[in-house]
Scaffold this active site. Structure first.
Site, mmCIF file in Angstrom:
data_model
loop_
_atom_site.group_PDB
_atom_site.id
_atom_site.type_symbol
_atom_site.label_atom_id
_atom_site.label_comp_id
_atom_site.label_asym_id
_atom_site.label_seq_id
_atom_site.Cartn_x
_atom_site.Cartn_y
_atom_site.Cartn_z
ATOM 1 N N TRP A 1 49.448 29.509 32.142
ATOM 2 C CA TRP A 1 48.526 28.398 31.898
ATOM 3 C C TRP A 1 49.199 27.052 32.158
ATOM 4 O O TRP A 1 50.311 26.806 31.702
ATOM 5 C CB TRP A 1 48.027 28.418 30.467
ATOM 6 C CG TRP A 1 47.277 29.615 29.993
ATOM 7 C CD1 TRP A 1 47.101 29.970 28.688
ATOM 8 C CD2 TRP A 1 46.562 30.593 30.759
ATOM 9 N NE1 TRP A 1 46.333 31.106 28.600
ATOM 10 C CE2 TRP A 1 45.986 31.507 29.859
ATOM 11 C CE3 TRP A 1 46.350 30.794 32.131
ATOM 12 C CZ2 TRP A 1 45.211 32.599 30.263
ATOM 13 C CZ3 TRP A 1 45.599 31.886 32.548
ATOM 14 C CH2 TRP A 1 45.034 32.768 31.626
ATOM 15 N N ASN B 1 40.373 29.754 34.477
ATOM 16 C CA ASN B 1 40.581 31.156 34.139
ATOM 17 C C ASN B 1 39.277 31.800 33.682
ATOM 18 O O ASN B 1 38.658 31.370 32.716
ATOM 19 C CB ASN B 1 41.611 31.281 33.007
ATOM 20 C CG ASN B 1 41.751 32.711 32.526
ATOM 21 O OD1 ASN B 1 42.024 33.621 33.297
ATOM 22 N ND2 ASN B 1 41.538 32.927 31.230
ATOM 23 N N GLU B 2 38.829 32.815 34.430
ATOM 24 C CA GLU B 2 37.668 33.638 34.107
ATOM 25 C C GLU B 2 36.398 32.838 33.827
ATOM 26 O O GLU B 2 35.785 32.931 32.766
ATOM 27 C CB GLU B 2 37.970 34.555 32.917
ATOM 28 C CG GLU B 2 39.089 35.545 33.207
ATOM 29 C CD GLU B 2 39.286 36.571 32.110
ATOM 30 O OE1 GLU B 2 39.809 37.651 32.399
ATOM 31 O OE2 GLU B 2 38.915 36.273 30.941
ATOM 32 N N TYR C 1 39.606 45.189 33.935
ATOM 33 C CA TYR C 1 39.711 45.587 32.532
ATOM 34 C C TYR C 1 38.658 46.641 32.207
ATOM 35 O O TYR C 1 37.664 46.376 31.536
ATOM 36 C CB TYR C 1 39.545 44.375 31.610
ATOM 37 C CG TYR C 1 40.722 43.444 31.639
ATOM 38 C CD1 TYR C 1 41.961 43.846 31.153
ATOM 39 C CD2 TYR C 1 40.599 42.160 32.165
ATOM 40 C CE1 TYR C 1 43.055 42.994 31.186
ATOM 41 C CE2 TYR C 1 41.691 41.298 32.193
ATOM 42 C CZ TYR C 1 42.916 41.722 31.705
ATOM 43 O OH TYR C 1 43.998 40.878 31.742
ATOM 44 N N GLU D 1 44.723 39.870 37.229
ATOM 45 C CA GLU D 1 44.936 40.409 35.890
ATOM 46 C C GLU D 1 44.517 41.872 35.902
ATOM 47 O O GLU D 1 43.431 42.204 36.381
ATOM 48 C CB GLU D 1 44.118 39.667 34.825
ATOM 49 C CG GLU D 1 44.579 38.260 34.501
ATOM 50 C CD GLU D 1 43.837 37.676 33.302
ATOM 51 O OE1 GLU D 1 43.334 38.463 32.465
ATOM 52 O OE2 GLU D 1 43.773 36.437 33.195
ATOM 53 N N TRP E 1 48.969 42.209 33.639
ATOM 54 C CA TRP E 1 48.751 41.534 32.357
ATOM 55 C C TRP E 1 49.286 42.446 31.266
ATOM 56 O O TRP E 1 48.697 43.474 31.007
ATOM 57 C CB TRP E 1 47.263 41.275 32.133
ATOM 58 C CG TRP E 1 47.013 40.478 30.884
ATOM 59 C CD1 TRP E 1 46.886 40.952 29.616
ATOM 60 C CD2 TRP E 1 46.872 39.055 30.801
ATOM 61 N NE1 TRP E 1 46.672 39.923 28.740
ATOM 62 C CE2 TRP E 1 46.662 38.753 29.433
ATOM 63 C CE3 TRP E 1 46.912 38.009 31.720
ATOM 64 C CZ2 TRP E 1 46.479 37.448 28.973
ATOM 65 C CZ3 TRP E 1 46.728 36.728 31.257
ATOM 66 C CH2 TRP E 1 46.506 36.442 29.912
#
Length: 449
Positions: A119, A221-222, A302, A342, A384
């Site tokens: 980050w 991010n996302e 994920y 990720e 990740w």
């Protein structure tokens, strides 16, 4: 994503031997911050696995670029094997935890990992980088990595913090998604981007927008914009911000930071999504990445969050098909690399075991290698996430401590070595037809490579 490579300077011979590469830059972590090193240096370079490293100051530093659907450095391919460590800036800002930054870089380098994602934001919270709009803590600023520019989620501030700042300034805001649409909040974000790109690297004395330590800028991010399932609001924000970043920094690559969900513009592909909700969150993989200024695609994986928490072979099947679909789309529709920035599996999942984690990681790596062999769009992956020992209190379930996970470390190291074959001696002009391709094929059958 924003990405950076990793290495260290001065007496850090282990990393020099591990990477044996061209280095690209230095970030200021303060004087005498580490026992073994004076500072952390970041690189985005080729890993040839053959020539010994000379001193950093004697090496030429080059930007990572995109050529067609692949990353290149000096016209040679650059495939990514990397990791995530979102906590680096906060750890580096505190003297008591600063050594953990050095430790995780050392372990990562020993496994041949070459790229780190973290980050470049911490908005309005503990150890905040950005204390309020355009007001920064210089102590934190000096020691951070420049990567992802804002979070969709409330961790480390993110778009909810921007909305809080807007409300405090008297704006009539009703949703966190106003971050994407309200002109004042857009101006806050642009001011943050401007501060990042024009920040002077206190070690190299060059601005970040001119610094080859930066692999790429990640817009957010996302990103999700559930208030507008059509995707138009997020698309407008991406269009504006990608061009804005490029207008100030045409040298570096830019990516969005999406999870990879298919949306309304491709109704024939929404069945590839892990669930029906994924097509209602305002993202649209192909449409989003056709925006001017975006250089490569980002996808997350994920299965244990998106399909079911309980461990199942379905997770592995999904991972392979999810990756293959995005690699094909990056080749067929986008003409750009795709990075699976990720991926992982949680130790907290019912039925979890380390053997399954190794299988999942091998699935990701093997799917990418199938693309690599063909010179395809599979640009790389970022695990990740890596942690040093003694940080269990930070573990979200996905933490991997390489020194405590020998089987996983072996898989990662082998993948690094296989990619190094392509990252080293093949010039772009060979188009994968030289002896290096045969060397790669042979390595697939020899784990002792």
């Amino acid at each position: 994503m924003p990405f950076v490579g990793i290495s260290t300077k001065k007496n850090y011979k282990l990393i020099e031997r591990s990477f044996k590469s061209k280095w690209s830059g230095t970030m200021d972590f303060g004087s005498n911050s580490f026992d073994e090193v004076d500072d952390i240096s970041l690189f985005s370079g080729t890993n040839d696995g053959v020539d010994e490293v000379s001193e950093m100051k004697d090496e030429s530093w080059e930007m990572v670029q995109k050529k067609g659907n692949q990353f290149v450095i000096n016209d040679q391919p650059f495939y990514v094997n990397g990791f995530n460590t979102y906590w680096l800036m906060v750890f580096a800002a505190d003297q008591s935890t600063r050594g953990k930054v050095s430790e995780v870089f050392k372990e990562a380098s020993s496994a041949g990992l070459t790229v780190c994602r973290t980050w470049a934001f911490n908005d309005g919270q503990w150890r905040a980088l950005q204390k309020s709009p355009s007001v920064y803590d210089e102590d934190v600023f000096k020691i951070r990595l420049i990567l992802s520019l804002v979070n969709n989620w409330d961790a480390y501030g993110g778009k909810p913090q921007y909305v809080k700042w807007g409300k405090a300034a008297g704006l009539n805001l009703t949703s966190d998604d106003d971050f994407f649409s309200h002109p004042t909040l857009r101006s806050y974000y642009k001011a943050h981007v401007k501060a990042m790109l024009n920040r002077l690297n206190t070690v190299t004395n060059i601005t970040y927008k001119d610094d080859p330590t930066i692999f790429a800028w990640e817009l957010i991010n996302e990103p999700r914009c559930t208030s507008d399932p059509s995707g138009d609001m997020l698309q407008s924000w991406i269009q504006e911000m990608a061009v804005y970043v490029k207008s100030m920094d045409p040298k570096h690559l830019v990516e969005i930071g999406t999870e990879g969900f298919y949306g309304p513009s491709t109704p024939n592909k929404v069945q590839i999504n892990p669930n029906t909700y994924a097509q209602q969150v305002g993202t649209d993989f192909i449409r989003n990445h056709q925006v001017l200024g975006v250089d490569f695609a980002s996808v997350h994986i994920y299965a244990d969050s998106w399909i079911s928490q309980s461990i199942s072979d379905v997770h592995v099947t999904f991972t392979k098909s999810w990756m293959e679909a995005h690699i094909e789309d990056a080749e067929r529709y986008l003409g750009m690399p795709v990075v699976f920035s990720e991926f992982g599996v949680s130790t907290k999942d019912p039925g979890y075991n380390s053997s399954f984690r190794d299988t999942l990681i091998e699935t990701v790596y093997d799917t990418l290698l199938n693309s690599t062999k063909k010179g395809g769009s599979g640009g790389g992956s970022l695990l990740w996430q890596l942690f040093p020992q003694g940080t269990d209190y930070m573990d979200d379930g996905y933490a991997i401590v390489l020194s405590q996970s020998p089987s996983t470390s072996k898989i990662i190291s082998l993948h690094s070595k296989r990619l190094a074959i392509f990252n080293s001696k093949c010039a772009w002009k060979c188009r994968w037809g030289c002896r290096k391709k045969n060397q790669f094929e042979t390595s697939l059958d020899h784990d002792e490579l």
